[in-house]
Structures are given as structure tokens and as C-alpha cells.
Design a protein around this motif. Structure first.
Motif, mmCIF file in Angstrom:
data_model
loop_
_atom_site.group_PDB
_atom_site.id
_atom_site.type_symbol
_atom_site.label_atom_id
_atom_site.label_comp_id
_atom_site.label_asym_id
_atom_site.label_seq_id
_atom_site.Cartn_x
_atom_site.Cartn_y
_atom_site.Cartn_z
ATOM 1 N N ARG B 258 4.808 20.820 36.265
ATOM 2 C CA ARG B 258 4.605 22.016 35.433
ATOM 3 C C ARG B 258 3.834 23.096 36.197
ATOM 4 O O ARG B 258 2.949 23.746 35.677
ATOM 5 N N TYR B 283 -2.683 20.328 27.266
ATOM 6 C CA TYR B 283 -3.121 21.731 27.399
ATOM 7 C C TYR B 283 -1.942 22.700 27.378
ATOM 8 O O TYR B 283 -2.056 23.815 26.888
ATOM 9 N N ARG B 284 -0.822 22.269 27.920
ATOM 10 C CA ARG B 284 0.391 23.102 27.855
ATOM 11 C C ARG B 284 0.778 23.359 26.401
ATOM 12 O O ARG B 284 1.184 24.463 26.040
ATOM 13 N N GLU B 285 0.623 22.311 25.587
ATOM 14 C CA GLU B 285 0.955 22.468 24.165
ATOM 15 C C GLU B 285 0.069 23.500 23.495
ATOM 16 O O GLU B 285 0.485 24.181 22.567
ATOM 17 N N LYS B 286 -1.158 23.594 24.033
ATOM 18 C CA LYS B 286 -2.082 24.605 23.487
ATOM 19 C C LYS B 286 -1.834 25.982 24.114
ATOM 20 O O LYS B 286 -2.565 26.919 23.856
ATOM 21 N N GLY B 287 -0.837 26.063 25.007
ATOM 22 C CA GLY B 287 -0.466 27.349 25.574
ATOM 23 C C GLY B 287 -1.146 27.698 26.886
ATOM 24 O O GLY B 287 -0.982 28.800 27.403
ATOM 25 N N LEU B 288 -1.927 26.758 27.449
ATOM 26 C CA LEU B 288 -2.591 27.050 28.723
ATOM 27 C C LEU B 288 -1.613 26.823 29.882
ATOM 28 O O LEU B 288 -0.919 25.805 29.935
ATOM 29 N N LYS B 289 -1.571 27.784 30.804
ATOM 30 C CA LYS B 289 -0.642 27.652 31.935
ATOM 31 C C LYS B 289 -1.285 26.800 33.027
ATOM 32 O O LYS B 289 -1.851 27.298 34.006
ATOM 33 N N ARG B 373 -10.670 26.879 33.463
ATOM 34 C CA ARG B 373 -10.468 27.996 32.537
ATOM 35 C C ARG B 373 -11.658 28.958 32.617
ATOM 36 O O ARG B 373 -11.500 30.168 32.689
#
Lengths: 316, 392
Positions: B258, B283-289, B373
Motif C-alpha cells: 500500500r 489506518y488505511r481504513e481510517k483514511g491515513l495514507k 503522523r
């Protein structure tokens, strides 16, 4: 048919360690190696521990060896050749090699008695079909004459210097030939190049035997022993005539003392030929000289007793 | 295709060794590698391989015998861990300097003192500069696949270098997982016959191995080695493509997970990467790249390709399961070099984790992502290098 051990035939054989190597003039090591090769009638592959014989014969892009030869490191000539021999066995079993090849490891006393002892002991216990040759010049000569566990009692070396308080090396050398015999290997022996026929006969036995063999060869070093460059053979003879370096062999456990001097010379006859023992003849070191003689006598008598015991056990 | 079974990492590696069927194996037991050697010894005792097994008295002699055997002209393997590899250290350089394609599974374990038998990468990283090809494996399947491919990479005529295949001690070596084995004949055909090059046993054409090389020639030898290991990168890809055809499993120089649009990136090796991937998903599910890079080929290190894969990253956390005391962790240094050489300037942090088998938990990966982050938000590195999951 093996070549008869006669000078006429032997001198016609090709030398497998060529001239032009850079060992010192008068060095005992290449004399021993050439005698070993002349004794052989089968192809051999050799490994060599780091040391004089190794560095002086393979200065790139040259090599003095006309046989397949490998040097990997200092302490592992035995392990290295056991790998070569294992590959030979493997490929022979699979029919990828059909000829008879024998395997020899060369090491000096530093690479054999000291840093390489574990590797040597392991290879002997594993019963590889190899011959390990130690050329024993009694110190780390390649790095500049440091004491090893083969250095004789009283010898002056650069790490056991004869000083104003300490008169050279304080410990007697260890008896590696007997340590090897105690591995219960088929063959272990001591030889000296002044008696070339005895040396070559031993090499032939060692090579012919199926299994591990060890030969400890007395190797003169004029740099380390502080002698002229033309005394290697006569000094080696004196070492044997004084019983400082007895010639003997354990052939499948059976001890034979191959040479018994008619008249055993005092060890001082050998010691006084060499600068490394010069300080022993100064006043005050009489006890050390006496101790050296006692050690020689004790070891020589023990050898004779052991040989006699074996014969009487057989005849009774 | 092959046969699916539940096995330990050690069983998987031993099975690969059985299928490779080397001419000589010289090895010495050490936890956690021991099971590989025991299993392989049984294969020898039961006639399931034609290998000449040399049960040496130390790892130093193991590698020495491997060097002799390989120079003699055949396929050679051994296996070790930790102190064993450390004892081989002198001989590792000689194996690569002589260009001998010995293949060695390394079950990664911590180095003494204090003595610890559990997984970390200090052993492999300690051998980083020894001229061996190093492949790292996340799980038993990868260890098995990598070992089979390592034979081809090491023996490739443009490479001819020794190769080691790493997997985590205990975490992988002793855990049972489901994996797929290839049929014996598929492995045999894939690795092919060993092609000897200047073998010692060719007594009619004698060669000298290991001469004394003085300043007038030494550097040419080393440059040749540099070129050979460089060539291993392309060969690794070539071998992977062929391997995919027989296995259906695809391998590259590394795994990018990813990463395409990832502004935050994690880099870590072996089993911990598996744990971290789950956290990346969360974290991807939470929208973090966020993405992850798991190196496979560590030596030679594919700097260009790694930098390209990480080129979108603004912040990178490199997690090392080994320390270079007084310096950054070894993986961090590689990633920093890769980015710098391409003119990329992400903010980078280094975390030392999991030494001596300390568990690497999802919350550890989570905390690192949180720190990334924050680093991205503030544009500032708080602590460049730090131990995590450790008592204060």
C-alpha cells in the motif's frame, strides 16, 4: 606400481612444488614438501594453513604448486581439506569422479599445535581420508619468530626473549604427535628430512591408509633458529641423534621407534648449533640445560619402554 | 502444484534442503537452527538425500569445510544462527572472496552478551559487509521459496557468490503455519545440475585457491566482487520470474505494501512486517495514507528501486531489529542512503524494536504510525533514534 625409493628413480620425477618460490634459502619446509611429493604416485589435492609455506609459494599472479591447492585461513587447514575430501566422496559415490585422489593438509606448528588444534582434532575424529602434515619449526616464523606451544624449553623467541630476568621460553613444548596418536587414528608419525627414506616411507604409509594420518616433520628455520643457511640437514640429523626429535610411528596403535642412535649424543650438541639457545650456555643457566636434557631422556626412555612393552605383550 | 501442509519454519527449510539435495553439507547445531540440522541428518540416515554430511566440531570448521567442499566442485549447504554465524565471521569473507556459491539458511537470533537465544537480526546485520547475498523472509513459505531461489542466484555464472536466507528465530523457526511445498522434481528441475567452475578435484587442471595478493592486485579482486554482487540484483528478479511460473508465488526485490500514494511509510524486515501490515490496513481504513516496505534482498541492496517505491513518502519510520551501537540501525542507514542518492528528503525516524525476541505487537506499529503522523504535522523529527517496547 610405486616408484622405488631410490635416488636414481626419484630424481627423474616431476617436482610438484616448483623452484622460484620465495621461501628463504635453506628453509626446511620446502625440502620436506618436495620429499613428500616425490614419495607420491597418486594425484593429490592439498590445503595449506596460513604461514611461511603458504605466503611464499603463492604470491599472485604466481603459484609454485603444480597440484590443486587451497589456502583459506590460518586455523583450518584440516577442516578445509575435510570439506574437499567430503566432496570427493560425494561425487565418487554418484559416479561423477572415478579416479583415486588423495588429500593432504599442510600447516606449520603455529597453525597446527596452537590455533588449528581444534580443527585438526575434529577432522581426525571424523575419520576423513586425509594426511595432515605439520612442518614444525618451533615458532611462529612467518610473523617474526614468536613462541608457539611447539617452541622448545629455553628457546629465545621474540615473545619469549632471553632477557636479564627470564631466560627464554620457560615451558617445554607439547607432544603433538602423541596427542594425534591418542585420537586412535590409523597412523601418526614423526619424521625428519635428513632421513629422506624414512620420511618418504612414512608418507607412503600415511597416504595408502584408508583414514586419517598425521606426520610431524622437523623443519629447520635458519632465521628463527639463528643458524647459517646451509645447516638444515646436519642440524636435523643432530636433533635425531640427540633424541631431541625421535623418529617413530604409531601404525594402527603399534609403536615403532624407527631410529635408535648407537650412541645418544648430549642434547647440548644440538642446542649449541643455534643462536636461539646461545644464552643457555652462559653461566647461571646450567639448571635449564640440565632440565632440557632430563626432558629429552625421560621422553626417549618412555618411548623405548612403550615399544618394548608392546613387543613383550605380543610375545607373551 | 504442490502440497499444502502445516509446518514450522525449520521444517520448511529442512524440506527445501532435502529437495535441493546438496552434494555436501557441513554444519554444527545451535539453537534455534538445531531442528534443521537434526531433520537433515535424518534425511541422510534414511537415504532420502545423497549428501555427504560433515558433522564438524564448530561453525568455524563448518564454513571452512563448506569452502573446501565448494572449491572442490559441487553444491554445498550449511545452516546456522547467532554465535555460530559470529564464529564463522572470518570464513564468510573467504567464501565470498573465493566466489563460492554456498547457500546457508540463517535462523536470526540475538548475539551475546547477555546470552539470549531468541529472534533478532543482529547476526545477519553483523555479516552485512561480508560479501554474501542476503535474502530475508517473513514466514515459513518465504523462507522455503527463498532458499530454493537462493541456489539459482548464488550459482548464476555472473554472480557465483554465497547466499544466506534469513528467517526469525522461534517466531518463524518454531511456529507452525500452513504453507505450500513444491513437488521434488519441480525443485530439482528448477535448480538444475551444479556447474563446477575451476574445481579442485579436476587434478589434470590444477588451480591455486587463496593466494597471497598484494596491493598491486588486491583491489581488482574486490572490484570484481563488487560487480558480481551488483549483478545479483537482476539475477534475483530473473530467478523470481521463473520461480513464479512453477509456484504461482511472486517475489521482487522487496514487498511494497500500500505504498503507491503513501505519505507515511514504515520499513521493516521479516516477521514483524506481517504484524505491521495489519496495522497499516487499520489506518488505511481510517483514511491515513500509510504504507509499508519490507526488504527481501538486503545484499545487494536495491537502492534505486527502494527510493522509487518510497518516493511519495514525506515521513518514513525505519524499524530495526538490530542496533549498530553508536550509530543508526543498519536498515535506517540503507534507507537514508537510498533516499539521499535520489535527492529525496523525507523526514526519517529510526526505531529499534524486538531485540532478543521481545514481542513486536500491533500497538507498537500503531504508536510508530502515530508518531509519523505527528512528524508530518509538525515538520520536525522529535527523536531520530529510539528504542521502543522497552522499560525505562
Amino acid at each position: 606400481m610405486s616408484t622405488p625409493l631410490r635416488l636414481k628413480e626419484l630424481t627423474n620425477k616431476e617436482e610438484l612444488l616448483t623452484g622460484g618460490h620465495r621461501l628463504c634459502a635453506g628453509c626446511g619446509a620446502p625440502i620436506a614438501v618436495r620429499q613428500i611429493f616425490l614419495a607420491l604416485d597418486v594425484p593429490v589435492v592439498a590445503s595449506n594453513a596460513t604461514g611461511c609455506l603458504e605466503v611464499s609459494t603463492t604470491i599472485y599472479p604466481y603459484t609454485a604448486w603444480k597440484i590443486p591447492w587451497i589456502h583459506s585461513a590460518f586455523e583450518n587447514a584440516a577442516a578445509t581439506i575435510s570439506g574437499v575430501e567430503a566432496m570427493y566422496k560425494s561425487l565418487k559415490r554418484k559416479g561423477k569422479i572415478d579416479r583415486k585422489i588423495k588429500f593432504i593438509a599442510f600447516g606449520g606448528d603455529g597453525g597446527t599445535y596452537d590455533i588449528g588444534l581444534q580443527s585438526l582434532s575434529g577432522a581426525m575424529e571424523r575419520r576423513h581420508d586425509i594426511v595432515y602434515i605439520c612442518y614444525d619449526n618451533g615458532a611462529y616464523m612467518n610473523t617474526g619468530i614468536q613462541r608457539s606451544s611447539a617452541t622448545p624449553l629455553g628457546a629465545n623467541t621474540t615473545t619469549s626473549p632471553a632477557g636479564t630476568v627470564i631466560p627464554g621460553k620457560l615451558q617445554p613444548r607439547k607432544n603433538l604427535t602423541k596427542i594425534m596418536a591418542a585420537h586412535n587414528i590409523p597412523y601418526s608419525a614423526q619424521a625428519s628430512p635428513h632421513n629422506w627414506r624414512d620420511l618418504m616411507t612414512k608418507v607412503r604409509k600415511a597416504v595408502e591408509i584408508d583414514g586419517p594420518a598425521f606426520i610431524n616433520i622437523f623443519a629447520h628455520c635458519n632465521r628463527g633458529w639463528r643458524t647459517p643457511t646451509n645447516t638444515a640437514i646436519q642440524d636435523s640429523r643432530l636433533a635425531v641423534e640427540t633424541c631431541f626429535w625421535p623418529l617413530y610411528e604409531y601404525d594402527n596403535g603399534r609403536l615403532t621407534v624407527n631410529y635408535k642412535p648407537k650412541e645418544k649424543k648430549p642434547v647440548t650438541e644440538f642446542l649449541k648449533t643455534q643462536g636461539r639457545f646461545k644464552h643457555l650456555f652462559r653461566p647461571g643457566n646450567e639448571d635449564l640445560l640440565r632440565e632440557i636434557q632430563e626432558n629429552v631422556d625421560r621422553e626417549w626412555n618412555a618411548l623405548l619402554r612403550e615399544e618394548a612393552l608392546q613387543s613383550s605383550a605380543e610375545s607373551s | 502444484m504442490g502440497n499444502k501442509l502445516a509446518v514450522t519454519g525449520n521444517q520448511a527449510v529442512a524440506e527445501a534442503m532435502r529437495q535441493i539435495n546438496p552434494d555436501v553439507c557441513a554444519a554444527y547445531p545451535i539453537t534455534p537452527q538445531t531442528e534443521i540440522m537434526q531433520r537433515f541428518s535424518s534425511f541422510v540416515a534414511d537415504g532420502k538425500v545423497e549428501t555427504e554430511l560433515v558433522t564438524v566440531e564448530s561453525e568455524h570448521s563448518a564454513m571452512s569445510a563448506c569452502i573446501g567442499a565448494s572449491a572442490a566442485g559441487g553444491r554445498v549447504m550449511t545452516a546456522t544462527s547467532s554465535q555460530g554465524l559470529a564464529l564463522m565471521w572470518e570464513m564468510l569473507y573467504i567464501a565470498s572472496g573465493m566466489r563460492l556459491p554456498i547457500v546457508m539458511p540463517l535462523v536470526n537470533r540475538a548475539l551475546s552478551a547477555p546470552i539470549n537465544i531468541h529472534g533478532d537480526h543482529s547476526d545477519g546485520m553483523g555479516a552485512r559487509d561480508s560479501g554474501w547475498i542476503q535474502l530475508y523472509s517473513e514466514n515459513a513459505q518465504e523462507a522455503y521459496d527463498n532458499l530454493i531461489q537462493a541456489v539459482r542466484i548464488a550459482e548464476h555464472e555472473e554472480v557465483r557468490l554465497p547466499a544466506t536466507v534469513c528467517m526469525d528465530g522461534f517466531i518463524i523457526s518454531h511456529s507452525i503455519e500452513s504453507m505450500e511445498f513444491l513437488p521434488d522434481d519441480a525443485v530439482r528441475d528448477f535448480i538444475g545440475e551444479f556447474k563446477p567452475l575451476h574445481p579442485l578435484l579436476d587434478v589434470d587442471n590444477p588451480v591455486t585457491y587463496g593466494p597471497l595478493v598484494l596491493p598491486n592486485y588486491y583491489m581488482e579482486f574486490k572490484r570484481a566482487q563488487h560487480e558480481a554482487i551488483g549483478a545479483a540484483k537482476e539475477v534475483t528478479l530473473e530467478v523470481a520470474r521463473e520461480f513464479e511460473r512453477i509456484s504461482g508465488r511472486s517475489y521482487g526485490l522487496f514487498e511494497d505494501y500500500r505504498l503507491d500514494d503513501a505519505e507515511l511509510a514504515l520499513v521493516l524486515l521479516n516477521s514483524a512486517a506481517g504484524t505491521a501490515k495489519d496495522v497499516v490496513d487499520a489506518y488505511r481504513e481510517k483514511g491515513l495514507k500509510v504504507g509499508l516496505l519490507k526488504p527481501r534482498l538486503f545484499r545487494p541492496f536495491p537502492y534505486d528501486e527502494v527510493a522509487d517505491a518510497l518516493s511519495a513518502a514525506k515521513v518514513i519510520a525505519v524499524l530495526d531489529r538490530a542496533d549498530s551501537f553508536g550509530g543508526f540501525g543498519p536498515m535506517y542507514m540503507e534507507i537514508a542512503s537510498a533516499m539521499m542518492t535520489k535527492g529525496l528528503r523525507p523526514l526519517m525516524i529510526n526505531k529499534i524494536y524486538g531485540l532478543g525476541g521481545r514481542d513486536f505487537m500491533p500497538e507498537h506499529a500503531g504508536a510508530v504510525i502515530e508518531e509519523l503522523r505527528e512528524t508530518l504535522d509538525t515538520g520536525r523529527v522529535k527523536v531520530p533514534k529510539e528504542y521502543i517496547g522497552v522499560r525505562e
